[in-house]
Design a protein around this motif. Structure first.
Motif, PDB file in Angstrom:
ATOM      1  N   UNK A  55      33.039  33.333  -6.623  1.00 22.94           N
ATOM      2  CA  UNK A  55      32.455  32.873  -7.890  1.00 22.94           C
ATOM      3  C   UNK A  55      33.206  33.369  -9.119  1.00 22.94           C
ATOM      4  N   UNK A  56      33.845  34.544  -8.997  1.00 18.67           N
ATOM      5  CA  UNK A  56      34.623  35.079 -10.127  1.00 18.67           C
ATOM      6  C   UNK A  56      35.862  35.783  -9.579  1.00 18.67           C
ATOM      7  N   UNK A  57      36.811  36.018 -10.462  1.00 19.51           N
ATOM      8  CA  UNK A  57      38.015  36.763 -10.082  1.00 19.51           C
ATOM      9  C   UNK A  57      37.640  38.189  -9.698  1.00 19.51           C
ATOM     10  N   UNK A  58      36.699  38.771 -10.440  1.00 22.51           N
ATOM     11  CA  UNK A  58      36.259  40.132 -10.112  1.00 22.51           C
ATOM     12  C   UNK A  58      35.644  40.210  -8.718  1.00 22.51           C
ATOM     13  N   UNK A  59      34.854  39.219  -8.368  1.00 24.58           N
ATOM     14  CA  UNK A  59      34.246  39.197  -7.030  1.00 24.58           C
ATOM     15  C   UNK A  59      35.328  39.077  -5.964  1.00 24.58           C
ATOM     16  N   UNK A  60      36.291  38.216  -6.196  1.00 22.07           N
ATOM     17  CA  UNK A  60      37.393  38.047  -5.243  1.00 22.07           C
ATOM     18  C   UNK A  60      38.172  39.344  -5.092  1.00 22.07           C
ATOM     19  N   UNK A  61      38.487  39.987  -6.205  1.00 25.48           N
ATOM     20  CA  UNK A  61      39.241  41.240  -6.157  1.00 25.48           C
ATOM     21  C   UNK A  61      38.459  42.333  -5.433  1.00 25.48           C
ATOM     22  N   UNK A  62      37.172  42.409  -5.700  1.00 26.63           N
ATOM     23  CA  UNK A  62      36.329  43.405  -5.040  1.00 26.63           C
ATOM     24  C   UNK A  62      36.314  43.189  -3.525  1.00 26.63           C
ATOM     25  N   UNK A  63      36.032  41.975  -3.108  1.00 26.42           N
ATOM     26  CA  UNK A  63      35.972  41.683  -1.674  1.00 26.42           C
ATOM     27  C   UNK A  63      37.329  41.875  -1.001  1.00 26.42           C
ATOM     28  N   UNK A  64      38.388  41.472  -1.671  1.00 26.17           N
ATOM     29  CA  UNK A  64      39.716  41.636  -1.103  1.00 26.17           C
ATOM     30  C   UNK A  64      40.084  43.108  -0.964  1.00 26.17           C
ATOM     31  N   UNK A  65      39.772  43.910  -1.967  1.00 22.45           N
ATOM     32  CA  UNK A  65      40.109  45.340  -1.876  1.00 22.45           C
ATOM     33  C   UNK A  65      39.331  46.011  -0.742  1.00 22.45           C
ATOM     34  N   UNK A  66      38.063  45.674  -0.582  1.00 21.09           N
ATOM     35  CA  UNK A  66      37.270  46.228   0.535  1.00 21.09           C
ATOM     36  C   UNK A  66      37.851  45.767   1.870  1.00 21.09           C
ATOM     37  N   UNK A  67      38.239  44.515   1.943  1.00 22.68           N
ATOM     38  CA  UNK A  67      38.769  43.951   3.178  1.00 22.68           C
ATOM     39  C   UNK A  67      40.113  44.579   3.529  1.00 22.68           C
ATOM     40  N   UNK A  68      40.948  44.819   2.541  1.00 25.60           N
ATOM     41  CA  UNK A  68      42.248  45.438   2.805  1.00 25.60           C
ATOM     42  C   UNK A  68      42.090  46.843   3.365  1.00 25.60           C
ATOM     43  N   UNK A  69      41.135  47.597   2.855  1.00 21.66           N
ATOM     44  CA  UNK A  69      40.872  48.945   3.367  1.00 21.66           C
ATOM     45  C   UNK A  69      40.434  48.871   4.831  1.00 21.66           C
ATOM     46  N   UNK A  70      39.519  47.974   5.112  1.00 20.47           N
ATOM     47  CA  UNK A  70      39.027  47.807   6.483  1.00 20.47           C
ATOM     48  C   UNK A  70      40.157  47.349   7.400  1.00 20.47           C
ATOM     49  N   UNK A  71      40.960  46.410   6.937  1.00 25.48           N
ATOM     50  CA  UNK A  71      42.063  45.891   7.751  1.00 25.48           C
ATOM     51  C   UNK A  71      43.077  46.980   8.073  1.00 25.48           C
ATOM     52  N   UNK A  72      43.397  47.806   7.091  1.00 27.23           N
ATOM     53  CA  UNK A  72      44.340  48.915   7.321  1.00 27.23           C
ATOM     54  C   UNK A  72      43.801  49.882   8.370  1.00 27.23           C
ATOM     55  N   UNK A  73      42.538  50.250   8.224  1.00 25.08           N
ATOM     56  CA  UNK A  73      41.930  51.193   9.169  1.00 25.08           C
ATOM     57  C   UNK A  73      41.800  50.572  10.557  1.00 25.08           C
ATOM     58  N   UNK A  74      41.426  49.320  10.614  1.00 29.22           N
ATOM     59  CA  UNK A  74      41.309  48.629  11.896  1.00 29.22           C
ATOM     60  C   UNK A  74      42.668  48.567  12.593  1.00 29.22           C
ATOM     61  N   UNK A  75      43.716  48.225  11.865  1.00 30.12           N
ATOM     62  CA  UNK A  75      45.059  48.166  12.444  1.00 30.12           C
ATOM     63  C   UNK A  75      45.479  49.549  12.937  1.00 30.12           C
ATOM     64  N   UNK A  76      45.186  50.569  12.166  1.00 37.53           N
ATOM     65  CA  UNK A  76      45.518  51.940  12.588  1.00 37.53           C
ATOM     66  C   UNK A  76      44.816  52.289  13.887  1.00 37.53           C
ATOM     67  N   UNK A  77      43.531  51.991  13.958  1.00 33.54           N
ATOM     68  CA  UNK A  77      42.757  52.320  15.156  1.00 33.54           C
ATOM     69  C   UNK A  77      43.207  51.501  16.370  1.00 33.54           C
ATOM     70  N   UNK A  78      43.587  50.269  16.159  1.00 31.86           N
ATOM     71  CA  UNK A  78      43.975  49.410  17.275  1.00 31.86           C
ATOM     72  C   UNK A  78      45.399  49.671  17.767  1.00 31.86           C
ATOM     73  N   UNK A  79      46.305  49.944  16.847  1.00 26.18           N
ATOM     74  CA  UNK A  79      47.716  49.964  17.214  1.00 26.18           C
ATOM     75  C   UNK A  79      48.393  51.329  17.109  1.00 26.18           C
ATOM     76  N   UNK A  80      47.761  52.290  16.455  1.00 24.14           N
ATOM     77  CA  UNK A  80      48.397  53.590  16.293  1.00 24.14           C
ATOM     78  C   UNK A  80      47.658  54.721  16.987  1.00 24.14           C
ATOM     79  N   UNK A  81      46.376  54.560  17.206  1.00 21.21           N
ATOM     80  CA  UNK A  81      45.574  55.612  17.843  1.00 21.21           C
ATOM     81  C   UNK A  81      45.386  55.301  19.321  1.00 21.21           C
TER      82      UNK A  81
END
Length: 90
Positions: A50-76
């Motif tokens: 609905x807004x650029x701020x909403x997109x940025x918020x959701x994307x930043x949360x998703x990027x954090x989760x994606x980084x941690x998920x990738x770490x847990x799946x492929x590095x640990x």
């Protein structure tokens, strides 16, 4: 999926699944698959948020989760399996 995203976007404590386990069960999953999924998610946000701020918020949360998920799946290493009823050494 709704419970997961409600937990992420709205800070609701409604998701009780195991995100890492769910992804480990996907046969052949590779790091670039997660990168592609993130790209698709960003494109979807660009079109639907609905807004650029909403997109940025959701994307930043998703990027954090994606980084941690990738770490847990492929590095640990996977968690060692425990046997129920096994005696522990003193």
């Amino acid at each position: 999926m709704v419970a997961f995203w409600s937990s992420i976007a709205l800070h609701r404590d409604v998701y009780s699944g195991d995100l890492v386990r769910a992804h480990r069960n996907l046969s052949g999953l590779q790091r670039q698959d997660l990168d592609r999924r993130l790209d698709l998610f960003q494109a979807t946000l660009d079109e639907t948020a609905p807004t650029v701020d909403a997109a940025n918020y959701l994307l930043s949360r998703t990027e954090i989760i994606a980084r941690e998920l990738a770490r847990m799946l492929f590095e640990c290493p996977r968690e060692p399996k425990t046997h129920t009823g096994a005696k522990q050494a003193d």
